[in-house]
Design an enzyme around this catalytic site. Structure first.
Site, PDB file in Angstrom:
ATOM      1  N   TYR A  79     -26.938 -41.618  -5.354  1.00 20.66           N
ATOM      2  CA  TYR A  79     -25.468 -41.677  -5.832  1.00 20.66           C
ATOM      3  C   TYR A  79     -25.423 -40.328  -5.925  1.00 20.66           C
ATOM      4  O   TYR A  79     -24.575 -39.507  -5.754  1.00 20.66           O
ATOM      5  CB  TYR A  79     -24.874 -42.702  -6.594  1.00 20.66           C
ATOM      6  CG  TYR A  79     -23.625 -42.456  -7.062  1.00 20.66           C
ATOM      7  CD1 TYR A  79     -22.394 -42.828  -6.479  1.00 20.66           C
ATOM      8  CD2 TYR A  79     -23.190 -41.847  -8.409  1.00 20.66           C
ATOM      9  CE1 TYR A  79     -21.298 -42.608  -6.720  1.00 20.66           C
ATOM     10  CE2 TYR A  79     -22.117 -41.763  -8.909  1.00 20.66           C
ATOM     11  CZ  TYR A  79     -20.985 -42.140  -8.129  1.00 20.66           C
ATOM     12  OH  TYR A  79     -19.672 -41.905  -8.439  1.00 20.66           O
ATOM     13  N   LYS A 136     -23.533 -36.928  -4.654  1.00 18.40           N
ATOM     14  CA  LYS A 136     -22.386 -36.292  -5.593  1.00 18.40           C
ATOM     15  C   LYS A 136     -22.682 -34.854  -5.658  1.00 18.40           C
ATOM     16  O   LYS A 136     -21.892 -33.951  -5.671  1.00 18.40           O
ATOM     17  CB  LYS A 136     -22.109 -36.985  -6.792  1.00 18.40           C
ATOM     18  CG  LYS A 136     -21.573 -38.631  -6.589  1.00 18.40           C
ATOM     19  CD  LYS A 136     -20.292 -38.357  -5.930  1.00 18.40           C
ATOM     20  CE  LYS A 136     -19.444 -39.623  -5.905  1.00 18.40           C
ATOM     21  NZ  LYS A 136     -17.920 -39.580  -5.094  1.00 18.40           N
TER      22      LYS A 136
HETATM   23  P1  NAI Z   1     -13.573 -48.222  -6.361  1.00 20.37           P
HETATM   24  O1  NAI Z   1     -14.853 -48.968  -5.768  1.00 20.37           O
HETATM   25  O2  NAI Z   1     -12.731 -49.013  -7.406  1.00 20.37           O
HETATM   26  O3  NAI Z   1     -12.870 -47.684  -5.358  1.00 20.37           O
HETATM   27  C1  NAI Z   1     -13.458 -46.997  -4.096  1.00 20.37           C
HETATM   28  C2  NAI Z   1     -12.543 -47.050  -3.103  1.00 20.37           C
HETATM   29  O4  NAI Z   1     -13.146 -46.447  -1.965  1.00 20.37           O
HETATM   30  C3  NAI Z   1     -12.095 -48.277  -2.303  1.00 20.37           C
HETATM   31  O5  NAI Z   1     -10.675 -48.532  -2.129  1.00 20.37           O
HETATM   32  C4  NAI Z   1     -13.047 -48.498  -1.336  1.00 20.37           C
HETATM   33  O6  NAI Z   1     -12.490 -49.647  -0.420  1.00 20.37           O
HETATM   34  C5  NAI Z   1     -13.171 -47.148  -0.716  1.00 20.37           C
HETATM   35  N1  NAI Z   1     -14.318 -46.898   0.270  1.00 20.37           N
HETATM   36  C6  NAI Z   1     -15.627 -47.355  -0.070  1.00 20.37           C
HETATM   37  N2  NAI Z   1     -16.147 -47.329   1.129  1.00 20.37           N
HETATM   38  C7  NAI Z   1     -15.306 -46.739   2.016  1.00 20.37           C
HETATM   39  C8  NAI Z   1     -15.522 -46.424   3.508  1.00 20.37           C
HETATM   40  N3  NAI Z   1     -16.638 -46.274   4.051  1.00 20.37           N
HETATM   41  N4  NAI Z   1     -14.447 -45.756   4.089  1.00 20.37           N
HETATM   42  C9  NAI Z   1     -13.141 -45.813   3.355  1.00 20.37           C
HETATM   43  N5  NAI Z   1     -13.106 -46.228   2.095  1.00 20.37           N
HETATM   44  C10 NAI Z   1     -13.988 -46.709   1.507  1.00 20.37           C
HETATM   45  O7  NAI Z   1     -14.370 -47.078  -7.166  1.00 20.37           O
HETATM   46  P2  NAI Z   1     -13.386 -45.854  -8.020  1.00 20.37           P
HETATM   47  O8  NAI Z   1     -14.084 -45.958  -9.306  1.00 20.37           O
HETATM   48  O9  NAI Z   1     -12.081 -45.976  -7.898  1.00 20.37           O
HETATM   49  O10 NAI Z   1     -14.138 -44.555  -7.453  1.00 20.37           O
HETATM   50  C11 NAI Z   1     -13.483 -43.677  -6.658  1.00 20.37           C
HETATM   51  C12 NAI Z   1     -14.352 -42.244  -6.494  1.00 20.37           C
HETATM   52  O11 NAI Z   1     -14.404 -41.919  -7.948  1.00 20.37           O
HETATM   53  C13 NAI Z   1     -15.600 -42.657  -5.770  1.00 20.37           C
HETATM   54  O12 NAI Z   1     -16.011 -41.505  -4.957  1.00 20.37           O
HETATM   55  C14 NAI Z   1     -16.539 -42.644  -7.116  1.00 20.37           C
HETATM   56  O13 NAI Z   1     -17.626 -42.234  -6.650  1.00 20.37           O
HETATM   57  C15 NAI Z   1     -16.004 -41.693  -7.899  1.00 20.37           C
HETATM   58  N6  NAI Z   1     -16.152 -41.715  -9.278  1.00 20.37           N
HETATM   59  C16 NAI Z   1     -16.005 -42.879 -10.059  1.00 20.37           C
HETATM   60  C17 NAI Z   1     -16.408 -42.836 -11.526  1.00 20.37           C
HETATM   61  C18 NAI Z   1     -15.829 -44.262 -12.258  1.00 20.37           C
HETATM   62  O14 NAI Z   1     -16.530 -44.010 -13.552  1.00 20.37           O
HETATM   63  N7  NAI Z   1     -15.199 -45.105 -11.989  1.00 20.37           N
HETATM   64  C19 NAI Z   1     -17.211 -41.571 -12.053  1.00 20.37           C
HETATM   65  C20 NAI Z   1     -17.062 -40.686 -11.106  1.00 20.37           C
HETATM   66  C21 NAI Z   1     -16.793 -40.561  -9.799  1.00 20.37           C
END
Ligand code: NAI
Length: 245
Positions: free
Chosen positions: A153, A157
């Site tokens: 991961y 990133k």
């Molecule tokens: P989440 O798991 O709630 O949402 C991720 C979204 O991406 C979901 O809607 C999922 O269906 C979609 N997704 C996953 N694989 C996919 C694919 N192959 N094609 C299309 N859509 C796909 O995660 P969250 O927490 O909302 O994360 C969003 C972004 O923020 C991610 O890139 C994550 O790495 C990043 N992030 C999150 C943090 C956190 O603390 N929650 C911290 C730092 C970064």
């Protein structure tokens, strides 16, 4: 008149969590939002829940280059040229390094890093012709400071940060801005399963004393997508309560 009135924005992984909050904020700012997710129905119902008009949901796995090309064609045909792209879709498959499987490495890089390449590649030409556009990549503080148990991961990133800076240099002369946003710990499904003890330990490391909400990221995206950020490109902006200071 709102700052993004009439502009078309595409948000990957926009059906829930941070992506949904970003889509909501862009809708509130007047943009027509294409919500892209793996599950078409979830993307459509997310699009229907946004403020403003003209939003639509689309099914696409961003790690699939052909699917990315197809969905961008469809969005541009139905909503118009995409002016704002937010590469937000991301997954985790954590393991300590010594036990990390090749598949865990490949899957995370395929969605988090190649997914952004797939989407951006198909949009950049149109943006270059129009001499305007905004590309925002959702990275993570983990891509800056690293994290034990997340080599895949963190590498994906950190890769997005290099991608962002290089693209910013390549596309600036064509009027396209490209920035990365590095959230810290944000309360979403991705972080929901951590044990209580880990959560307490993490919270103690955040100077502002709380975990972030998806809306905290949405507000920053709205700013960086809009005219107030017209002189900002190639940056990595953390939204982490001071976690990475
Ligand atoms: P989440 O798991 O709630 O949402 C991720 C979204 O991406 C979901 O809607 C999922 O269906 C979609 N997704 C996953 N694989 C996919 C694919 N192959 N094609 C299309 N859509 C796909 O995660 P969250 O927490 O909302 O994360 C969003 C972004 O923020 C991610 O890139 C994550 O790495 C990043 N992030 C999150 C943090 C956190 O603390 N929650 C911290 C730092 C970064």
């Amino acid at each position: 008149m709102k700052e993004l009135d009439g502009q078309v924005a595409l948000v990957t992984g926009g059906s829930r969590g941070i992506g949904l909050a970003i889509a909501q904020e862009l809708g509130r700012a007047g943009a027509k939002v294409a919500v892209v997710g793996r599950n078409g129905e979830a993307a459509e119902s997310a699009a229907a829940s946004l403020e403003g008009a003209g939003h639509r949901g689309y099914a696409c796995d961003v790690s699939d280059a052909e699917a990315a090309k197809t969905v961008i064609g469809k969005v541009e045909e139905e909503l118009g040229p995409i002016e704002i792209l937010v590469n937000n879709a991301g997954i985790t498959k954590d393991n300590i390094f010594i036990r990390m499987k090749e598949e865990q490495w490949d899957d995370v890089l395929a969605v988090n890093l190649k997914g952004a390449f797939n989407m951006t590649r198909n949009l950049a030409r149109g943006m270059m012709k129009r001499r305007s556009g905004v590309i925002l990549n959702i990275t993570s503080v983990v891509g800056i400071v690293g994290n034990a148990g997340q080599v895949n991961y963190a590498a994906s990133k950190a890769g997005l940060i290099g991608f962002t800076k290089s693209l910013a240099k390549e596309l600036a002369s064509r009027g396209i801005r490209c920035n990365a946003i590095a959230p810290g710990f944000i309360k979403t499904d991705m972080t929901a399963e951590l044990p209580e003890a880990t959560l307490e330990e993490l919270q103690a490391r955040i100077p502002l004393g709380r975990f972030g909400d998806p809306e905290d990221v949405g507000g920053l995206v709205r700013f960086l997508a809009g005219p107030a950020a017209r002189y900002i490109t190639g940056q990595v902006v953390a939204v982490d309560g001071g976690m990475a200071i």
